[in-house]
Structure formats: structure tokens, C-alpha cells
Scaffold this active site. Structure first.
Site, PDB file in Angstrom:
ATOM      1  N   PRO A 141       0.829  -1.130  -0.148  1.00 14.89           N
ATOM      2  CA  PRO A 141       0.000  -0.122  -0.028  1.00 14.89           C
ATOM      3  C   PRO A 141       0.821   1.178   0.118  1.00 14.89           C
ATOM      4  CG  PRO A 141      -0.882  -1.602   1.574  1.00 14.89           C
ATOM      5  CD  PRO A 141       0.283  -2.405   1.113  1.00 14.89           C
ATOM      6  N   GLY A 142       1.863   1.249   0.642  1.00 14.96           N
ATOM      7  CA  GLY A 142       2.834   2.401   0.683  1.00 14.96           C
ATOM      8  C   GLY A 142       3.913   2.517  -0.312  1.00 14.96           C
ATOM      9  N   SER A 199       6.890   2.136  -6.776  1.00 16.98           N
ATOM     10  CA  SER A 199       8.155   2.323  -7.498  1.00 16.98           C
ATOM     11  C   SER A 199       9.398   2.076  -6.703  1.00 16.98           C
ATOM     12  CB  SER A 199       8.242   3.819  -7.932  1.00 16.98           C
ATOM     13  OG  SER A 199       7.209   4.353  -8.437  1.00 16.98           O
ATOM     14  N   THR A 211      -1.915  -8.440  -9.557  1.00 19.84           N
ATOM     15  CA  THR A 211      -2.812  -8.753 -10.837  1.00 19.84           C
ATOM     16  C   THR A 211      -2.792 -10.479 -10.729  1.00 19.84           C
ATOM     17  OG1 THR A 211      -1.920  -7.140 -12.116  1.00 19.84           O
ATOM     18  CG2 THR A 211      -2.888  -9.166 -13.358  1.00 19.84           C
ATOM     19  N   HIS A 239     -13.363   8.999 -33.619  1.00 21.63           N
ATOM     20  CA  HIS A 239     -14.548   8.473 -33.765  1.00 21.63           C
ATOM     21  C   HIS A 239     -15.846   9.628 -33.292  1.00 21.63           C
ATOM     22  CE1 HIS A 239     -12.866   4.578 -33.703  1.00 21.63           C
ATOM     23  NE2 HIS A 239     -14.030   4.131 -33.900  1.00 21.63           N
ATOM     24  N   GLY A 288     -18.195  11.787 -31.432  1.00 23.56           N
ATOM     25  CA  GLY A 288     -19.062  11.792 -30.455  1.00 23.56           C
ATOM     26  C   GLY A 288     -19.239  10.181 -29.940  1.00 23.56           C
ATOM     27  N   GLU A 330       4.565  -2.262 -14.469  1.00 21.03           N
ATOM     28  CA  GLU A 330       6.044  -2.832 -14.502  1.00 21.03           C
ATOM     29  C   GLU A 330       7.110  -1.498 -14.376  1.00 21.03           C
ATOM     30  OE1 GLU A 330       6.550  -6.180 -14.826  1.00 21.03           O
ATOM     31  OE2 GLU A 330       4.313  -6.566 -15.212  1.00 21.03           O
ATOM     32  N   THR A 350       6.739   2.876 -13.793  1.00 26.25           N
ATOM     33  CA  THR A 350       6.079   4.007 -14.425  1.00 26.25           C
ATOM     34  C   THR A 350       7.197   4.692 -15.262  1.00 26.25           C
ATOM     35  OG1 THR A 350       6.944   5.530 -12.663  1.00 26.25           O
ATOM     36  CG2 THR A 350       5.017   4.751 -12.185  1.00 26.25           C
TER      37      THR A 350
HETATM   38  C1  LIG Z   1      -3.797  -2.429 -12.464  1.00 26.57           C
HETATM   39  C2  LIG Z   1      -2.465  -2.619 -12.139  1.00 26.57           C
HETATM   40  C3  LIG Z   1      -1.942  -3.947 -11.569  1.00 26.57           C
HETATM   41  C4  LIG Z   1      -0.707  -4.091 -11.003  1.00 26.57           C
HETATM   42  N1  LIG Z   1      -0.371  -5.515 -10.906  1.00 26.57           N
HETATM   43  C5  LIG Z   1       0.815  -5.423  -9.979  1.00 26.57           C
HETATM   44  C6  LIG Z   1       1.305  -6.839  -9.677  1.00 26.57           C
HETATM   45  O1  LIG Z   1       0.958  -7.896 -10.329  1.00 26.57           O
HETATM   46  N2  LIG Z   1       2.334  -6.828  -8.917  1.00 26.57           N
HETATM   47  C7  LIG Z   1       2.972  -6.040  -8.477  1.00 26.57           C
HETATM   48  O2  LIG Z   1       3.869  -5.862  -7.630  1.00 26.57           O
HETATM   49  N3  LIG Z   1       2.529  -4.551  -8.499  1.00 26.57           N
HETATM   50  C8  LIG Z   1       1.329  -4.421  -9.531  1.00 26.57           C
HETATM   51  N4  LIG Z   1       1.141  -3.108  -9.727  1.00 26.57           N
HETATM   52  C9  LIG Z   1       1.616  -1.900  -9.059  1.00 26.57           C
HETATM   53  C10 LIG Z   1       2.403  -1.019  -9.937  1.00 26.57           C
HETATM   54  O3  LIG Z   1       3.636  -1.790 -10.274  1.00 26.57           O
HETATM   55  C11 LIG Z   1       2.609   0.039  -9.400  1.00 26.57           C
HETATM   56  O4  LIG Z   1       1.446   0.838  -9.362  1.00 26.57           O
HETATM   57  C12 LIG Z   1       3.771   1.056  -9.851  1.00 26.57           C
HETATM   58  O5  LIG Z   1       4.919   0.332  -9.795  1.00 26.57           O
HETATM   59  C13 LIG Z   1       3.849   2.336  -9.333  1.00 26.57           C
HETATM   60  O6  LIG Z   1       3.827   2.430  -7.873  1.00 26.57           O
HETATM   61  P1  LIG Z   1       2.710   3.304  -7.159  1.00 26.57           P
HETATM   62  O7  LIG Z   1       1.482   3.167  -7.710  1.00 26.57           O
HETATM   63  O8  LIG Z   1       3.099   2.955  -5.707  1.00 26.57           O
HETATM   64  O9  LIG Z   1       3.193   4.847  -7.657  1.00 26.57           O
HETATM   65  P2  LIG Z   1       4.321   5.583  -6.662  1.00 26.57           P
HETATM   66  O10 LIG Z   1       5.652   5.002  -6.680  1.00 26.57           O
HETATM   67  O11 LIG Z   1       4.063   6.287  -5.443  1.00 26.57           O
HETATM   68  O12 LIG Z   1       4.762   6.887  -7.788  1.00 26.57           O
HETATM   69  C14 LIG Z   1       3.921   7.925  -7.786  1.00 26.57           C
HETATM   70  C15 LIG Z   1       4.104   8.748  -8.825  1.00 26.57           C
HETATM   71  O13 LIG Z   1       5.524   9.286  -8.424  1.00 26.57           O
HETATM   72  C16 LIG Z   1       6.430   9.093  -9.529  1.00 26.57           C
HETATM   73  N5  LIG Z   1       7.781   8.810  -8.912  1.00 26.57           N
HETATM   74  C17 LIG Z   1       7.974   7.685  -7.900  1.00 26.57           C
HETATM   75  N6  LIG Z   1       9.263   7.974  -7.829  1.00 26.57           N
HETATM   76  C18 LIG Z   1       9.889   8.930  -8.486  1.00 26.57           C
HETATM   77  C19 LIG Z   1      11.347   9.314  -8.649  1.00 26.57           C
HETATM   78  N7  LIG Z   1      12.352   8.769  -7.795  1.00 26.57           N
HETATM   79  N8  LIG Z   1      11.535  10.213  -9.654  1.00 26.57           N
HETATM   80  C20 LIG Z   1      10.539  10.805 -10.326  1.00 26.57           C
HETATM   81  N9  LIG Z   1       9.151  10.392 -10.240  1.00 26.57           N
HETATM   82  C21 LIG Z   1       8.842   9.388  -9.128  1.00 26.57           C
HETATM   83  C22 LIG Z   1       5.845   7.928 -10.161  1.00 26.57           C
HETATM   84  O14 LIG Z   1       6.551   7.728 -11.591  1.00 26.57           O
HETATM   85  C23 LIG Z   1       4.458   8.123 -10.164  1.00 26.57           C
HETATM   86  O15 LIG Z   1       4.189   9.250 -11.257  1.00 26.57           O
HETATM   87  C24 LIG Z   1       0.004  -2.939 -10.305  1.00 26.57           C
HETATM   88  C25 LIG Z   1      -0.694  -1.673 -10.912  1.00 26.57           C
HETATM   89  C26 LIG Z   1      -1.784  -1.531 -11.291  1.00 26.57           C
HETATM   90  C27 LIG Z   1      -2.343  -0.056 -11.361  1.00 26.57           C
END
Ligand SMILES: Cc1cc2nc3c(=O)[nH]c(=O)nc-3n(C[C@H](O)[C@H](O)[C@H](O)COP(=O)(O)OP(=O)(O)OC[C@H]3O[C@@H](n4cnc5c(N)ncnc54)[C@H](O)[C@@H]3O)c2cc1C
Length: 401
Positions: free
Chosen positions: A132-133, A136, A162, A354, A356, A379, A381
């Protein structure tokens, strides 16, 4: 597609596999995808069909019952499947990553036990790093494993799995202090555990709860869940590779091939968006002619097709690099970054073409518009890809002054 996204130099076997998958996508996926997606329904019949085709064992070595194919073959199949419905490629993707991690890093016993079942699609994989916390910043993981005799006791909460509900094997990354004293670098004190469980929701194994499906804007049909470990006991022989402290590297290896895979998904979704856009543009008339004859629309189509072509070439290059045994983190990062950004842009242009009607749920582009953003996040961002690309470039082009 007749002209775009061709791949040269494929073997007869690769061509045959791709033709079979493409035929399956056209007949069994595209006609039902939008309806199932709107109902958020798991595509069981499609999954059964892919199992029969051997897609779940595509890259698993033949000695373990798979087809022993390359990353390129796998990525091209994923591209075809995502062209039909991105969620289906998501069902296969985590399974593929776990199978790849087992093949690369598993003990002999782990390979012999899991891979044949995974090749048959009986055991289905999910992988879990995010919490949750954090997403990246993987080094900040707080879930913990503590050794207790021949077992480890796992506690903590995971997020965004997933296939969290449908899978029966989850590769879970946790912090493990055993053998790694205070002060050890965070990435050296993490371990991947192979956690078997029942499919479904609720308490799926003593100490392991999958609460339910997360309600998402798109990428529906495939289940995405949390995972709660509360005193979960895992035998020591289910540490991936048998040694603690290797989890971070194992997961990063898995994610690297996963990135080629996400790039392939971006290519597939963009191709479908182009197909929908170019077809609609020739049917819709304004000011006395098909909109495809207005130069502004032709320019859009030209830009869309160029992006489809460029993304495909980058994705194929990244897959071939890995298949040749070379390090491909730079190419995989670039392919994932470019393909996911281009995918979003191509989908947006098809949506605009497309008019509307693109806003109506009757049209397939509405679904693609909600699906494409997921590729910007999963995988790693775009920002994380750029960090990887930037660091590698500085290694390659080190100032010699
Ligand atoms: C539908 C879905 C399926 C998923 N499936 C899986 C899965 O199967 N297994 C799994 O382990 N995870 C899974 N994920 C998690 C996914 O890998 C994470 O959501 C992703 O890695 C981003 O982490 P976060 O959401 O915590 O964003 P954060 O890490 O909190 O980032 C928030 C924003 O800050 C930016 N940011 C963060 N650090 C930096 C930095 N150092 N410099 C610049 N910008 C930064 C990011 O690019 C982003 O724009 C899934 C996510 C989704 C939405």
C-alpha cells in the site's frame, strides 16, 4: 494487420504459432471482449482456449512440458492477444514472469515441481512486490519474514496483485532479516517466497487472505487484489532458489522481461486502435466526403501508423537482445516507455476520429481508452523507465575527459 508491425526473420514454427494465436484472437476474443469487459467478467472460456493452445507454457523449457519458445515468440503472441483484449494478456503476464523466475532462479526441485504444472496451466502464477505504501520504491518494502525452525513466518500487506484471486502460486517479495544483520543494504535483505494457495477470495490458506477484487477504471475481467499475510507459515524449501537475500535481483530480472511484455501489450492495443480509427474514418462522412479524405484526419492516421511501426520495432529489438543472451535493460526500458506512451496517443487519436461515438460504450474504442493508461504505470512508471534509461546511458557514455 496486413502491412504494419511485420516481423522479419521469423522461423516457420514462430509464424505458425503466431498465425494460430491471431486466428484465436479474431474468432474467440475480439467478438466478446467488450461485452465481458463491461461486465467485469473473468474470461474463463478464453483462458481455457489459450491453455489448450499451450500459451501458458510458451517459454517454459520442453523438458518441463512447455514449448521452449523465445521471449520474442512470447512477446509477439502477447501483442496479438492484447490487440484482442488487454486483460487477457494480463492473465498470462504474471504467470509468465513467475515461470521465468523459476526457470532462471529456482532450485532443481522447485523447477521439477512447479514448471510442468505451470506449462499445463494447472498452476497459475501471480507476483507481488507492491505494498500500500510503495510501488516504485521497491527497496522500502516492509512485509517481513522471520525464520522459525524449518519454516518462515510472513507478516505484512501487499497491494495490486494482478491475478491475486485466480492464481494458485504467488511469488511474494518480503524483507528477511535472517542472515542479514542490521545495516545490510535494503536490496540485499529481500527474499522471494513461492506461496501456494487456493484460488478465490477470503482466507485462501491459513494466515493468507485475499480480500476481494479492486474496482478499476479499466483492465477489467482480470482480478487485481490485495494480499494480507498474518502469521503465514512457509517452509524453507519454498524460498526461491533456496537462498535468502536474492529476492530483489530475482524480481528485477522478472520485471525486465515483464517490461518487454508490457511494451508488446502497448503495441497490440495501439494496433487495434489504429484498425478501428482507419476503418471508421472511411465510413463516416462530413462535408460531403469520408472524413479519411480530410487532410487533418489523414495526418492523424499517418502519425498513428508511424507510432505503431516504431513501437513494434523497439519491442522486437528488446526481445531479440534478451534472446541473444545480452543484457537488455536499456532496450526493455526504452521499448516499454515508448510503446506505452505511443499507445496512449494512438488510442486518443482513434478516439478523436470517432467523434461523439467514441464516448459511447457501444464502440470498442471506449474500452481501449480506459485500458491504455494502465500501461503507463505497470512494470514501472514512465519516470522509473527514464531513470533506468538515464543511468544506463551514463554508464555507456561515461565522460572520459
Ligand atoms: C492495474 C494494476 C496492476 C498491477 N499489478 C501488479 C502486480 O501484479 N504486482 C505488483 O507487485 N505490482 C502491481 N502493480 C503495481 C504497480 O507496479 C505500481 O502501481 C507502480 O510500480 C507504481 O507504484 P505506485 O502506484 O506506488 O506509485 P508511486 O511509486 O507512489 O509513484 C507515484 C508517482 O511518482 C512518480 N515517482 C516515484 N518515484 C519517483 C522518482 N524517484 N522520480 C520521479 N518520479 C517518481 C511515479 O512515476 C508516479 O508518477 C499494479 C498496478 C496496477 C494499477
Amino acid at each position: 494487420m496486413a502491412r504494419l508491425a511485420q516481423t522479419h526473420g521469423l522461423t516457420d514454427v514462430q509464424q505458425e504459432i503466431l498465425a494460430t494465436v491471431r486466428d484465436f484472437v479474431d474468432k474467440e476474443i475480439i467478438p466478446v471482449a467488450t461485452e465481458l469487459e463491461h461486465r467485469d467478467e473473468y474470461p474463463q472460456q478464453i483462458v481455457d482456449g489459450l491453455k489448450e493452445l499451450g500459451v501458458f507454457g510458451l517459454m517454459i523449457p520442453e523438458e518441463y512440458g512447455g514449448l521452449g519458445e523465445s521471449l520474442l515468440t512470447y512477446a509477439l503472441c502477447v501483442e496479438e492477444i492484447a490487440r484482442g483484449w488487454m486483460s487477457v494478456s494480463g492473465i498470462i503476464n504474471t504467470h509468465f514472469i513467475v515461470a521465468y523466475m523459476l526457470k532462471q532462479h529456482g532450485t532443481q526441485e522447485q523447477k521439477e515441481y512447479f514448471l510442468p504444472r505451470m506449462a499445463a496451466g494447472e498452476t497459475r502464477g501471480a507476483f507481488s512486490m507492491s505494498e500500500p505504501g510503495l510501488g516504485s520504491d521497491v527497496s522500502a518494502i516492509t512485509s517481513k519474514a522471520v525464520k522459525d525452525g524449518d519454516e518462515y513466518v510472513l507478516n505484512g500487506q501487499k497491494m495490486w496483485l494482478t491475478n491475486g484471486g485466480t492464481s494458485t502460486l504467488v511469488a511474494v517479495l518480503v524483507r528477511s532479516d535472517e542472515g542479514h544483520p542490521e545495516g545490510t543494504a535494503p536490496h540485499k535483505s529481500m527474499t522471494t517466497f513461492l506461496v501456494e494457495k487456493e484460488p478465490g477470495f477470503g482466507e485462501v490458506r491459513p494466515g493468507l487472505t485475499i480480500p476481494g477484487k479492486i474496482d478499476k477504471m479499466g483492465y477489467k475481467g482480470v482480478d487485481t487484489t490485495e494480499l494480507i499475510m498474518d502469521g503465514l507459515r512457509i517452509p524453507a524449501n519454498r524460498v526461491l532458489g533456496g537462498t535468502t537475500g536474492r529476492g530483489f535481483y530475482q524480481m528485477m530480472d522478472g520485471v525486465e522481461v515483464g517490461r518487454v511484455n508490457v511494451a508488446a501489450r502497448g503495441c497490440g492495443v495501439a494496433q487495434r486502435a489504429f484498425e478501428l480509427g482507419v476503418s471508421y474514418a472511411q465510413q463516416r462522412h462530413t462535408f460531403g466526403k469520408p472524413i479519411a479524405e480530410h487532410q487533418a484526419i489523414q495526418f492523424k492516421l499517418a502519425e498513428m501508423a508511424t507510432k505503431v511501426e516504431a513501437a513494434h520495432a523497439m519491442m522486437v529489438n528488446a526481445a531479440r537482445k534478451k534472446d541473444s543472451g545480452e543484457r537488455n535493460d536499456l532496450e526493455a526500458g526504452m521499448a516499454k516507455y515508448l510503446a506505452s506512451e505511443y499507445c496512449k496517443e494512438v488510442v486518443e487519436d482513434a478516439f478523436r476520429i470517432h467523434g461523439g461515438y467514441g464516448f459511447s460504450k457501444e464502440y470498442e474504442i471506449e474500452r481501449l481508452y480506459r485500458e491504455a493508461p494502465m500501461l503507463l504505470i505497470g512494470e514501472g512508471t514512465a519516470e522509473i523507465q527514464k531513470m533506468i534509461i538515464g543511468r544506463r546511458l551514463l554508464e555507456e557514455y561515461r565522460f572520459q575527459g
